[in-house]
Design a protein around this motif. Structure first.
Motif, PDB file in Angstrom:
ATOM      1  N   TRP A  19      13.751  44.913  12.405  1.00  0.00           N
ATOM      2  CA  TRP A  19      13.064  45.095  13.486  1.00  0.00           C
ATOM      3  C   TRP A  19      12.041  46.129  13.640  1.00  0.00           C
ATOM      4  O   TRP A  19      11.102  46.257  14.342  1.00  0.00           O
ATOM      5  N   ALA A  20      12.776  47.328  13.112  1.00  0.00           N
ATOM      6  CA  ALA A  20      11.826  48.541  13.547  1.00  0.00           C
ATOM      7  C   ALA A  20      10.399  48.564  13.036  1.00  0.00           C
ATOM      8  O   ALA A  20       9.439  48.752  13.673  1.00  0.00           O
ATOM      9  N   HIS A  21       9.932  47.828  11.820  1.00  0.00           N
ATOM     10  CA  HIS A  21       8.663  47.818  11.292  1.00  0.00           C
ATOM     11  C   HIS A  21       7.998  46.797  12.077  1.00  0.00           C
ATOM     12  O   HIS A  21       6.659  46.700  11.937  1.00  0.00           O
ATOM     13  N   ARG A  22       8.622  45.907  12.755  1.00  0.00           N
ATOM     14  CA  ARG A  22       7.813  44.956  13.643  1.00  0.00           C
ATOM     15  C   ARG A  22       7.570  45.375  15.080  1.00  0.00           C
ATOM     16  O   ARG A  22       6.713  44.871  15.749  1.00  0.00           O
ATOM     17  N   ALA A  23       8.312  46.408  15.461  1.00  0.00           N
ATOM     18  CA  ALA A  23       8.155  47.270  16.567  1.00  0.00           C
ATOM     19  C   ALA A  23       8.313  48.729  16.617  1.00  0.00           C
ATOM     20  O   ALA A  23       8.939  49.401  16.933  1.00  0.00           O
ATOM     21  N   PRO A  24       7.299  49.249  15.912  1.00  0.00           N
ATOM     22  CA  PRO A  24       7.375  50.609  15.674  1.00  0.00           C
ATOM     23  C   PRO A  24       7.271  51.445  16.596  1.00  0.00           C
ATOM     24  O   PRO A  24       7.821  52.489  16.629  1.00  0.00           O
ATOM     25  N   ALA A  25       6.891  51.287  17.801  1.00  0.00           N
ATOM     26  CA  ALA A  25       6.834  52.051  18.998  1.00  0.00           C
ATOM     27  C   ALA A  25       8.244  52.248  19.489  1.00  0.00           C
ATOM     28  O   ALA A  25       8.597  53.179  19.825  1.00  0.00           O
ATOM     29  N   ALA A  26       8.795  50.994  19.659  1.00  0.00           N
ATOM     30  CA  ALA A  26      10.197  50.940  20.184  1.00  0.00           C
ATOM     31  C   ALA A  26      11.338  51.702  19.118  1.00  0.00           C
ATOM     32  O   ALA A  26      12.234  52.590  19.603  1.00  0.00           O
ATOM     33  N   ALA A  27      10.836  51.746  17.918  1.00  0.00           N
ATOM     34  CA  ALA A  27      11.641  52.382  16.851  1.00  0.00           C
ATOM     35  C   ALA A  27      11.378  53.916  16.736  1.00  0.00           C
ATOM     36  O   ALA A  27      12.199  54.683  16.744  1.00  0.00           O
ATOM     37  N   VAL A  28      10.318  54.237  17.316  1.00  0.00           N
ATOM     38  CA  VAL A  28      10.024  55.835  17.316  1.00  0.00           C
ATOM     39  C   VAL A  28      10.951  56.402  18.405  1.00  0.00           C
ATOM     40  O   VAL A  28      11.593  57.420  18.411  1.00  0.00           O
ATOM     41  N   LEU A  29      10.968  55.654  19.596  1.00  0.00           N
ATOM     42  CA  LEU A  29      11.673  55.912  20.785  1.00  0.00           C
ATOM     43  C   LEU A  29      13.033  56.054  20.439  1.00  0.00           C
ATOM     44  O   LEU A  29      13.857  56.931  20.859  1.00  0.00           O
ATOM     45  N   ALA A  30      13.595  55.187  19.659  1.00  0.00           N
ATOM     46  CA  ALA A  30      15.045  54.971  19.285  1.00  0.00           C
ATOM     47  C   ALA A  30      15.292  56.462  18.447  1.00  0.00           C
ATOM     48  O   ALA A  30      16.521  56.957  18.794  1.00  0.00           O
ATOM     49  N   TRP A  31      14.666  56.786  17.433  1.00  0.00           N
ATOM     50  CA  TRP A  31      14.775  58.082  16.798  1.00  0.00           C
ATOM     51  C   TRP A  31      14.719  59.292  17.745  1.00  0.00           C
ATOM     52  O   TRP A  31      15.652  59.826  17.579  1.00  0.00           O
ATOM     53  N   GLN A  32      14.061  59.270  18.737  1.00  0.00           N
ATOM     54  CA  GLN A  32      13.830  60.512  19.626  1.00  0.00           C
ATOM     55  C   GLN A  32      15.083  60.183  20.483  1.00  0.00           C
ATOM     56  O   GLN A  32      15.598  61.399  20.793  1.00  0.00           O
ATOM     57  N   GLY A  33      15.371  59.330  20.923  1.00  0.00           N
ATOM     58  CA  GLY A  33      16.882  59.161  21.657  1.00  0.00           C
ATOM     59  C   GLY A  33      18.011  59.639  20.906  1.00  0.00           C
ATOM     60  O   GLY A  33      18.713  60.235  21.541  1.00  0.00           O
ATOM     61  N   LEU A  34      18.216  59.346  19.633  1.00  0.00           N
ATOM     62  CA  LEU A  34      19.149  59.732  18.755  1.00  0.00           C
ATOM     63  C   LEU A  34      19.275  61.237  18.674  1.00  0.00           C
ATOM     64  O   LEU A  34      20.297  61.816  18.631  1.00  0.00           O
TER      65      LEU A  34
END
Length: 302
Positions: free
Chosen positions: A27-42
């Motif tokens: 899903w990360a490549h289909r929703a890259p903005a959400a994935a960037v947020l997830a990495w920042q959160g981690l």
């Protein structure tokens, strides 16, 4: 010790177990903005959990049963903190020094990375003032260089730069598409998350989270810029432009159109996948907010 063990386990989970799985998430490549947020959160979660775990591991007996309240008391912020102006004991200072080191280490690297990036962009702007040729019709600056390259200098005095080599090999449609890609980096302030992951990676070089967060964030930011360009330009134009400028390297402090993971991005542009369900993005947002709060809740308990 139970609290300390729980916090250590949580930090290990966030720092070593989750990153490889998130890096492979479809899903990360289909929703890259959400994935960037997830990495920042981690990254935030790892710092919070590690700092609290270190605090509990070096905790003095006086504060063992006070949890986070004990930490606030040591800082002089707790409701029961002594009102005396006398200096804290050496033991309390050492208790604070260990968790503060975990927090200040990435912050120190962030300050250094920011200073280096600003200085590098300043040198590039000075050079462009001497050798660059304004191109108002493109909203860019042209430099006389044979290798096809398009890149941007983000920040307060942002600039999009195109080489003569790129002008020779790109059609009008391709050039417009790649310029829109670069403007997306500037408008989205993509240099900020790049600085954050760079600082985190330097502070925790040995950590799988640091390696994966940097690699994936750089790739995901390029995907976000690709999506922005595709709003107004065709997929073929952007894909061809990506191939033409893939060999061009952006100078230090700049963001290049070739970017990272060019082949992965090319496949994504030419074979688009449907965006994930809105619930996934909302779930990622909720998890990103909750993840750094969980260790705080654990530490608050006596």
């Amino acid at each position: 010790m139970i609290t300390a063990a729980a916090l250590v386990g949580y930090a290990v989970l966030v720092g070593t177990v989750i990153p490889p799985r998130l890096a492979r998430a479809r899903w990360a490549h289909r929703a890259p903005a959400a994935a960037v947020l997830a990495w920042q959160g981690l990254m935030v979660t790892f710092v919070v959990a590690t700092a609290l775990a270190v605090y509990h591991l070096v905790l003095t007996e006086q504060h063992v049963h006070d949890g986070l309240v004990g930490l606030l008391t040591v800082c002089g912020l707790g409701a029961d903190a002594p009102a005396s102006d006398s200096p804290q004991g050496l033991g309390d200072v050492l208790v604070l020094a260990a968790p503060l080191t975990v927090v200040l280490l990435p912050l120190g690297w962030l300050a250094r990375c920011t200073w280096l990036a600003v200085r590098a962009r300043g040198r590039q702007l000075d050079m462009l003032a001497l050798v660059g040729e304004p191109a108002p019709e493109y909203g860019a600056t042209i430099v006389d260089h044979g290798i096809p390259a398009v890149y941007c200098l983000p920040g307060r005095h942002s600039r999009v730069v195109v080489t003569r080599g790129a002008l020779e090999v790109l059609s009008e449609a391709q050039l417009r598409a790649v310029l829109e890609h670069e403007r997306a980096h500037i408008k989205g302030r993509h240099h900020v998350p790049r600085l954050l992951v760079d600082a985190f990676a330097r502070a925790f070089r040995w950590l799988p989270l640091a390696r994966h967060a940097k690699e994936q964030t750089l790739l995901l930011l390029e995907m976000i810029a690709d999506d922005r360009a595709l709003r107004h330009h065709s997929r073929n134009a952007l894909a061809t432009a990506m191939c033409e400028v893939a060999a061009g390297r952006a100078p230090q402090g700049a963001i290049g159109a070739g970017g990272s993971g060019a082949l992965v991005r090319l496949r994504r542009v030419l074979a688009p996948q449907p965006r994930p369900h809105r619930g996934i993005s909302l779930g990622v947002l909720a998890a990103t907010v909750a993840a750094p709060l969980l260790p705080l809740l654990v530490a608050c308990g006596p």
